[in-house]
Write a protein that holds these residues in place. Structure first.
Motif, short mmCIF file in Angstrom:
data_model
loop_
_atom_site.label_atom_id
_atom_site.label_comp_id
_atom_site.label_asym_id
_atom_site.label_seq_id
_atom_site.Cartn_x
_atom_site.Cartn_y
_atom_site.Cartn_z
N GLN A 115 -2.70 9.35 -0.24
CA GLN A 115 -0.85 9.59 0.19
C GLN A 115 -0.77 9.83 1.59
O GLN A 115 0.03 9.47 2.18
N THR A 116 -1.51 10.95 2.10
CA THR A 116 -1.59 11.57 3.59
C THR A 116 -2.73 11.79 4.00
O THR A 116 -3.87 12.02 3.34
N CYS A 119 -0.02 -2.91 -0.25
CA CYS A 119 0.85 -3.67 0.40
C CYS A 119 1.93 -2.63 1.06
O CYS A 119 2.16 -2.77 2.19
N ALA A 120 2.52 -1.77 0.22
CA ALA A 120 3.56 -0.86 0.71
C ALA A 120 2.73 0.33 1.79
O ALA A 120 3.57 0.52 2.68
N ARG A 121 1.63 0.77 1.26
CA ARG A 121 1.09 1.59 2.00
C ARG A 121 0.59 1.43 3.66
O ARG A 121 0.64 1.99 4.25
N PHE A 163 -2.42 -2.07 -7.92
CA PHE A 163 -3.11 -1.49 -6.82
C PHE A 163 -2.86 -2.29 -5.73
O PHE A 163 -2.45 -1.60 -4.37
N LEU A 164 -2.72 -3.52 -5.61
CA LEU A 164 -2.46 -4.39 -4.39
C LEU A 164 -1.00 -4.13 -3.98
O LEU A 164 -0.64 -4.28 -2.84
N THR A 165 -0.16 -4.04 -4.86
CA THR A 165 1.21 -3.71 -4.41
C THR A 165 1.42 -2.54 -3.79
O THR A 165 2.20 -2.26 -2.82
N LEU A 197 5.23 -10.19 -3.20
CA LEU A 197 4.63 -9.40 -3.92
C LEU A 197 4.11 -9.75 -5.34
O LEU A 197 3.82 -8.99 -6.10
N ASP A 198 4.12 -11.04 -5.55
CA ASP A 198 3.57 -11.71 -6.78
C ASP A 198 1.81 -11.61 -6.64
O ASP A 198 1.54 -11.38 -5.58
#
Length: 311
Positions: free
Chosen positions: A131-132, A189-191, A184-186, A199-200
């Motif tokens: 997360q951080t 992608c955001a991280r 996990f991949l979604t 996002l498919d």
């Protein structure tokens, strides 16, 4: 691993029991095909001989830890009552064997449920850990390869353990494993602030250059068969279980391994039918590849390319 895959005879066991058996350091498995009540009596006789053998070798058995599991697709199977000395043996509907949960119908639903629970816990821990960064700094600029390596080591390894055995589970169960990787991949992608990527699941796989779990299971199937027939796995039983096909006439398709006939999906998707079928599909497409003479590095590359493009 299914109890009928390997047989190990130690000391004077062949003279003691007539059924097939598995003997480990602190575990023993006795199994036989039961088609009639006479088979039930024969199996009980072997259990009695086992008790006599253990007493002769001063190996104390614990009947409370012994279980009976019947593997069958019959609607009305022959159910016998077995005893060990004066104690009855408990009958169960599922049992864990070398990390794989076997159930009566071999649909592996219980095993997939357990795998998903364990994998989701590991994935949740991974997400919280990333997360951080140090002193609360953002991790948006982190290299995604390091996170992917952590995922492969701690989450994907759980989703793939023993998959050659349970890879024939129903598609509804197998798709649930793909959802863990999609989740996990979604998140990744955001991280990592990836832009202009849908996002498919397929788009995320292509962007991060990760193979689907289905493609990797296909790779494991083919590599297993190659290792068996190249003596990387020393088991005469497995060699006999995957025989070569003797075609009665010249065929256009390349059928190297014999595929046993199967009527129901449970048998069609089982290891002994699925693995040679997958290998024949691959060899029929990759005409320049030889399962015996092609180097393992080149062979694996061809398998990866085929599995990622065709599945």
């Amino acid at each position: 691993m299914s109890p009928h895959l390997f047989a190990c005879y130690v000391n004077d066991l062949p003279a003691v029991v007539r059924s097939d058996c598995l003997l480990f350091a602190d575990d023993f498995k006795l199994y036989a095909r039961v088609d009639s009540f006479s088979d039930v009596r024969d199996l009980q006789a072997d259990i009695d001989r086992l008790c006599q053998w253990s007493a002769a070798w001063q190996l104390k058995l614990n009947p409370a830890k012994c279980k009976i599991l019947s593997l069958t697709l019959r609607t009305k199977p022959i159910i016998g009552v077995y005893t060990m000395g004066s104690d009855g043996i408990q009958r169960v509907q599922e049992m864990r064997d070398l990390g794989v949960i076997l159930d009566e119908k071999l649909n592996f639903a219980a095993h997939v449920d357990g795998v998903l629970k364990k994998a989701n816990r590991a994935l949740g821990l991974l997400m919280r850990s990333f997360q951080t960064g140090k002193n609360g700094r953002s991790l948006y600029d982190i290299n995604p390869k390091s996170i992917i390596s952590t995922y492969c080591a701690n989450v994907r390894s759980i989703l793939e353990y023993g998959c050659v055995i349970w890879g024939g589970a129903a598609n509804t169960h197998l798709k649930r494993t793909e959802k863990v990787q999609h989740k996990f991949l979604t998140w990744l992608c955001a991280r990592c602030r990836v832009a202009n990527v849908a996002l498919d699941y397929d788009s995320l796989l292509r962007h991060f250059r990760i193979a689907s779990l289905a493609a990797r299971r296909f790779q494991y199937d083919i590599m297993l068969l190659r290792n068996i027939h190249n003596n990387k796995i020393d088991s005469s039983f497995l060699v006999d279980s995957f025989p070569l096909a003797a075609a009665p006439r010249v065929l256009r398709s390349r059928v190297l391994f014999h595929v046993p006939h199967a009527r129901v999906n449970t048998v069609k998707n089982s290891m002994f039918v699925r693995v040679p079928s997958h290998c024949n599909m691959f060899l029929n497409s990759a005409r320049t590849v030889d399962i015996w003479h092609t180097g393992i590095g080149d062979f694996r590359k061809h398998v990866i390319v085929y599995s990622t493009t065709m599945l």
